[in-house]
Design a protein around this motif. Structure first.
Motif, PDB file in Angstrom:
ATOM      1  N   GLU A 155       0.830  -1.203   0.000  1.00 28.10           N
ATOM      2  CA  GLU A 155       0.000   0.000   0.000  1.00 28.10           C
ATOM      3  C   GLU A 155       0.867   1.257   0.000  1.00 28.10           C
ATOM      4  O   GLU A 155       0.528   2.255  -0.662  1.00 28.10           O
ATOM      5  CB  GLU A 155      -0.922  -0.004   1.206  1.00 28.10           C
ATOM      6  CG  GLU A 155      -2.017  -1.054   1.141  1.00 28.10           C
ATOM      7  CD  GLU A 155      -2.941  -0.998   2.342  1.00 28.10           C
ATOM      8  OE1 GLU A 155      -2.836  -0.027   3.126  1.00 28.10           O
ATOM      9  OE2 GLU A 155      -3.755  -1.921   2.506  1.00 28.10           O
ATOM     10  N   ALA A 156       1.977   1.230   0.717  1.00 31.83           N
ATOM     11  CA  ALA A 156       2.886   2.384   0.734  1.00 31.83           C
ATOM     12  C   ALA A 156       3.481   2.628  -0.652  1.00 31.83           C
ATOM     13  O   ALA A 156       3.625   3.784  -1.084  1.00 31.83           O
ATOM     14  CB  ALA A 156       3.996   2.160   1.753  1.00 31.83           C
ATOM     15  N   ILE A 157       3.807   1.546  -1.368  1.00 31.58           N
ATOM     16  CA  ILE A 157       4.354   1.685  -2.723  1.00 31.58           C
ATOM     17  C   ILE A 157       3.302   2.235  -3.678  1.00 31.58           C
ATOM     18  O   ILE A 157       3.579   3.130  -4.495  1.00 31.58           O
ATOM     19  CB  ILE A 157       4.893   0.326  -3.207  1.00 31.58           C
ATOM     20  CG1 ILE A 157       6.123  -0.075  -2.382  1.00 31.58           C
ATOM     21  CG2 ILE A 157       5.251   0.385  -4.688  1.00 31.58           C
ATOM     22  CD1 ILE A 157       6.592  -1.494  -2.626  1.00 31.58           C
ATOM     23  N   ARG A 158       2.069   1.730  -3.594  1.00 33.08           N
ATOM     24  CA  ARG A 158       0.995   2.206  -4.478  1.00 33.08           C
ATOM     25  C   ARG A 158       0.702   3.685  -4.246  1.00 33.08           C
ATOM     26  O   ARG A 158       0.501   4.458  -5.194  1.00 33.08           O
ATOM     27  CB  ARG A 158      -0.262   1.377  -4.262  1.00 33.08           C
ATOM     28  CG  ARG A 158      -0.194  -0.012  -4.882  1.00 33.08           C
ATOM     29  CD  ARG A 158      -1.573  -0.655  -4.957  1.00 33.08           C
ATOM     30  NE  ARG A 158      -2.100  -0.958  -3.635  1.00 33.08           N
ATOM     31  CZ  ARG A 158      -1.928  -2.129  -3.029  1.00 33.08           C
ATOM     32  NH1 ARG A 158      -1.230  -3.087  -3.615  1.00 33.08           N
ATOM     33  NH2 ARG A 158      -2.444  -2.343  -1.839  1.00 33.08           N
ATOM     34  N   LEU A 159       0.676   4.103  -2.978  1.00 31.84           N
ATOM     35  CA  LEU A 159       0.439   5.515  -2.677  1.00 31.84           C
ATOM     36  C   LEU A 159       1.554   6.383  -3.234  1.00 31.84           C
ATOM     37  O   LEU A 159       1.296   7.472  -3.784  1.00 31.84           O
ATOM     38  CB  LEU A 159       0.325   5.712  -1.164  1.00 31.84           C
ATOM     39  CG  LEU A 159       0.106   7.149  -0.681  1.00 31.84           C
ATOM     40  CD1 LEU A 159      -1.199   7.708  -1.239  1.00 31.84           C
ATOM     41  CD2 LEU A 159       0.118   7.220   0.843  1.00 31.84           C
ATOM     42  N   ALA A 160       2.798   5.922  -3.143  1.00 28.52           N
ATOM     43  CA  ALA A 160       3.933   6.689  -3.672  1.00 28.52           C
ATOM     44  C   ALA A 160       3.852   6.819  -5.189  1.00 28.52           C
ATOM     45  O   ALA A 160       4.218   7.859  -5.760  1.00 28.52           O
ATOM     46  CB  ALA A 160       5.241   6.021  -3.267  1.00 28.52           C
ATOM     47  N   GLU A 161       3.357   5.769  -5.881  1.00 26.44           N
ATOM     48  CA  GLU A 161       3.213   5.835  -7.334  1.00 26.44           C
ATOM     49  C   GLU A 161       2.172   6.880  -7.739  1.00 26.44           C
ATOM     50  O   GLU A 161       2.324   7.589  -8.734  1.00 26.44           O
ATOM     51  CB  GLU A 161       2.821   4.462  -7.877  1.00 26.44           C
ATOM     52  CG  GLU A 161       3.938   3.428  -7.783  1.00 26.44           C
ATOM     53  CD  GLU A 161       3.473   2.029  -8.174  1.00 26.44           C
ATOM     54  OE1 GLU A 161       2.239   1.817  -8.252  1.00 26.44           O
ATOM     55  OE2 GLU A 161       4.332   1.154  -8.381  1.00 26.44           O
ATOM     56  N   VAL A 162       1.105   6.991  -6.955  1.00 25.62           N
ATOM     57  CA  VAL A 162       0.046   7.957  -7.250  1.00 25.62           C
ATOM     58  C   VAL A 162       0.516   9.383  -6.993  1.00 25.62           C
ATOM     59  O   VAL A 162       0.249  10.302  -7.789  1.00 25.62           O
ATOM     60  CB  VAL A 162      -1.218   7.647  -6.419  1.00 25.62           C
ATOM     61  CG1 VAL A 162      -2.249   8.762  -6.555  1.00 25.62           C
ATOM     62  CG2 VAL A 162      -1.810   6.319  -6.846  1.00 25.62           C
ATOM     63  N   THR A 163       1.224   9.580  -5.896  1.00 21.33           N
ATOM     64  CA  THR A 163       1.633  10.928  -5.499  1.00 21.33           C
ATOM     65  C   THR A 163       2.983  11.341  -6.066  1.00 21.33           C
ATOM     66  O   THR A 163       3.362  12.511  -5.966  1.00 21.33           O
ATOM     67  CB  THR A 163       1.693  11.020  -3.966  1.00 21.33           C
ATOM     68  OG1 THR A 163       2.650  10.048  -3.477  1.00 21.33           O
ATOM     69  CG2 THR A 163       0.333  10.752  -3.347  1.00 21.33           C
ATOM     70  N   GLY A 164       3.723  10.374  -6.638  1.00 21.12           N
ATOM     71  CA  GLY A 164       5.042  10.702  -7.180  1.00 21.12           C
ATOM     72  C   GLY A 164       6.073  10.986  -6.115  1.00 21.12           C
ATOM     73  O   GLY A 164       7.002  11.774  -6.339  1.00 21.12           O
ATOM     74  N   THR A 165       5.929  10.353  -4.959  1.00 23.67           N
ATOM     75  CA  THR A 165       6.841  10.571  -3.837  1.00 23.67           C
ATOM     76  C   THR A 165       7.553   9.278  -3.476  1.00 23.67           C
ATOM     77  O   THR A 165       7.332   8.230  -4.075  1.00 23.67           O
ATOM     78  CB  THR A 165       6.070  11.091  -2.620  1.00 23.67           C
ATOM     79  OG1 THR A 165       5.070  10.129  -2.248  1.00 23.67           O
ATOM     80  CG2 THR A 165       5.407  12.425  -2.926  1.00 23.67           C
ATOM     81  N   THR A 166       8.408   9.352  -2.468  1.00 22.59           N
ATOM     82  CA  THR A 166       9.094   8.171  -1.946  1.00 22.59           C
ATOM     83  C   THR A 166       8.149   7.396  -1.032  1.00 22.59           C
ATOM     84  O   THR A 166       7.425   7.999  -0.236  1.00 22.59           O
ATOM     85  CB  THR A 166      10.343   8.596  -1.152  1.00 22.59           C
ATOM     86  OG1 THR A 166      11.221   9.309  -2.017  1.00 22.59           O
ATOM     87  CG2 THR A 166      11.070   7.388  -0.585  1.00 22.59           C
ATOM     88  N   PRO A 167       8.120   6.062  -1.120  1.00 20.63           N
ATOM     89  CA  PRO A 167       7.226   5.286  -0.233  1.00 20.63           C
ATOM     90  C   PRO A 167       7.499   5.579   1.240  1.00 20.63           C
ATOM     91  O   PRO A 167       8.655   5.674   1.663  1.00 20.63           O
ATOM     92  CB  PRO A 167       7.562   3.836  -0.570  1.00 20.63           C
ATOM     93  CG  PRO A 167       8.166   3.874  -1.928  1.00 20.63           C
ATOM     94  CD  PRO A 167       8.882   5.189  -2.024  1.00 20.63           C
ATOM     95  N   ASP A 168       6.420   5.711   2.007  1.00 16.93           N
ATOM     96  CA  ASP A 168       6.528   6.012   3.437  1.00 16.93           C
ATOM     97  C   ASP A 168       5.516   5.142   4.176  1.00 16.93           C
ATOM     98  O   ASP A 168       4.306   5.374   4.106  1.00 16.93           O
ATOM     99  CB  ASP A 168       6.257   7.493   3.691  1.00 16.93           C
ATOM    100  CG  ASP A 168       6.378   7.865   5.158  1.00 16.93           C
ATOM    101  OD1 ASP A 168       6.759   6.994   5.979  1.00 16.93           O
ATOM    102  OD2 ASP A 168       6.088   9.027   5.505  1.00 16.93           O
ATOM    103  N   ILE A 169       6.019   4.132   4.871  1.00 15.44           N
ATOM    104  CA  ILE A 169       5.147   3.193   5.569  1.00 15.44           C
ATOM    105  C   ILE A 169       4.333   3.866   6.664  1.00 15.44           C
ATOM    106  O   ILE A 169       3.223   3.431   6.991  1.00 15.44           O
ATOM    107  CB  ILE A 169       5.984   2.030   6.163  1.00 15.44           C
ATOM    108  CG1 ILE A 169       5.108   0.841   6.560  1.00 15.44           C
ATOM    109  CG2 ILE A 169       6.817   2.492   7.347  1.00 15.44           C
ATOM    110  CD1 ILE A 169       4.594   0.051   5.412  1.00 15.44           C
TER     111      ILE A 169
END
Length: 452
Positions: free
Chosen positions: A283-297
């Protein structure tokens, strides 16, 4: 260690514990052979671990990396173990003080090299309550089991077949994964995933303790136990989550004791389920892909997130004063590493030899090799720049992290032990771009006690 570092160690670590040293020697002088059973006993320990690693290949570093330059660090813990018994009820109270620091602020290694650092939350030693718990035995039959006097163990007998309930503050490792040859970093192996099963994300605060209860049914040949304990509010945090009906740690263990060609052995099977306010790596990776940011658990934590895993621990005496041991560990690898360390897969094997054959029966020489791994999604999270609570190089070329540790522990005099250990660490924090690292350790351990 230069003169300035020695002075810092003295003022921050040694001097605040001077009263403890005097107490240790006072107890030693007062100790006498008291008849069993004991109504009470008092034990004292002090352990100091100094570690060094030199420069190692480090083409890049992240916010939670083991730094590539030379480091010299020291830790010190001191504990008073107080025990009292009335009939089948035992009460234990362990005030403790700990201070010091680990390499790179205890970051950059999943299988960290100093097990005493789990109790250290500040450079300057601070007192706190390590344990405060009560155990009640309910016996079945007339057969009794004999116990010698020790820290958190009163001399005397307990029912050989018994149901016991323990309630209070303790560390779950007091009751679970109790391997005969590798369980205590104060006297045996130092590396985290060698002293305990690193894939078991056992509930604990920053110092390694928790509040909870443990139920155990024990017979002379086998035992089963269940424990439920409080989880920290945040990963490796100092405060506990009070929503124990949703967020808590449950563990189950079965143990079988046996004799192989007349030599004692044991095998233990562990299962745990942790529910915490934590995140999911995918879920952290998917959110980072949407927002264009670094994954943050930490951005997608949810109350009641389930993490589960399994462990196997075995030990076997193969001849007098020679024993072998091993562990296997696995957890789901999908959810945030939360309380102990960032290990999803583990295999460990080792050997321990007492010094009887060279006329040093209280000495121990031992060696162990431990391999740690991550799940695919966990490794991807770190490769994309994500951070766990103690590892994160900013990127990752994944490889298994392994550590080979050997030590020799020598009894200097009764109650005083000096240990020299060497560790070889490959792929720190699972990164093939960094390391290997050699770590040298010197440990001084003092223990004495008395009771009546």
């Amino acid at each position: 260690m230069d003169l300035g570092q020695f002075r810092l160690a003295y003022w921050c670590l040694i001097r605040p514990h001077a009263s403890l040293v005097f107490l240790i020697f006072a107890i030693r002088l007062a100790a006498q052979n008291n008849p069993a059973p004991e109504t009470w006993n008092v034990y004292v320990q002090a352990t100091s671990v100094g570690q060094h690693h030199g420069n190692f290949p480090s083409p890049y570093e992240g916010p939670l990396s083991l730094v590539g330059r030379t480091e010299k660090d020291i830790s010190l813990t001191s504990t008073v173990f107080l025990g009292w018994r009335r009939h089948n009820t035992q009460v234990y109270f362990d005030p403790e003080a700990a201070g010091g620091r680990g390499f790179s602020a205890t970051n950059g290694i999943a299988d960290f090299t100093n097990g005493e650092i789990t109790r250290v939350a500040a450079t300057t030693p601070k007192p706190y309550i390590a344990r405060l718990y009560i155990t009640q035995d309910f016996g079945f039959g007339d057969e009794r089991e004999v116990f010698a006097s020790d820290a958190n163990q009163l001399a005397g007998t307990r029912p050989a077949t018994r149901y016991s309930v323990t309630v209070g503050r303790f560390t779950l490792t007091d009751f679970f994964d109790n391997n005969r040859y590798s369980h205590d970093p104060r006297t045996r192996f130092l590396a985290w995933a060698t002293m305990y099963n690193g894939a078991w994300d056992y509930a604990a605060d920053t110092r390694g303790y928790t509040w909870g209860w443990v139920h155990e049914f024990r017979t002379p040949r086998w035992s089963v136990r269940y424990g439920s304990a409080a989880e920290p509010r945040t990963a490796n945090g100092p405060r506990f989550d009070r929503r124990i009906f949703r967020d808590r740690a449950d563990q189950f263990e079965g143990e079988v004791d046996f004799a192989l060609r007349g030599r004692p052995g044991a095998i233990r099977l562990l299962h745990y389920e942790n529910r915490t306010r934590s995140g999911n790596y995918a879920e952290a990776i998917r959110l980072a892909e949407v927002t264009g940011t670094t994954p943050d658990i930490t951005a997608i934590r949810r109350v009641g997130t389930l993490k589960y895993g399994f462990g196997v621990s075995a030990d076997q005496e193969i001849r007098q004063d020679v024993g072998v041991f091993g562990r296997l560990g696995w957890n789901d690898g999908k959810t945030e590493s939360f309380a102990f360390t960032a290990i999803d897969r583990l295999a460990s094997i080792g050997v321990s030899v007492k010094g009887t054959s060279w006329r040093r029966p209280e000495d121990t020489a031992a060696s162990a090799f431990t391999i740690n791994g991550l799940s695919g999604v966990h490794a991807l999270y770190l490769a994309l720049g994500g951070l766990d609570f103690l590892i994160g190089d900013g990127k990752l070329r994944y490889g298994l992290e392994s550590i080979w540790e050997s030590y020799y522990s020598a009894q200097v005099q009764p109650g005083v032990f000096a240990t020299f250990a060497v560790q070889h660490l490959v792929n720190p924090a699972y990164n093939r771009d960094r390391g290997p690292v050699w770590i040298e350790s010197v440990r001084l351990h003092l223990e004495w006690g008395t009771g009546r």
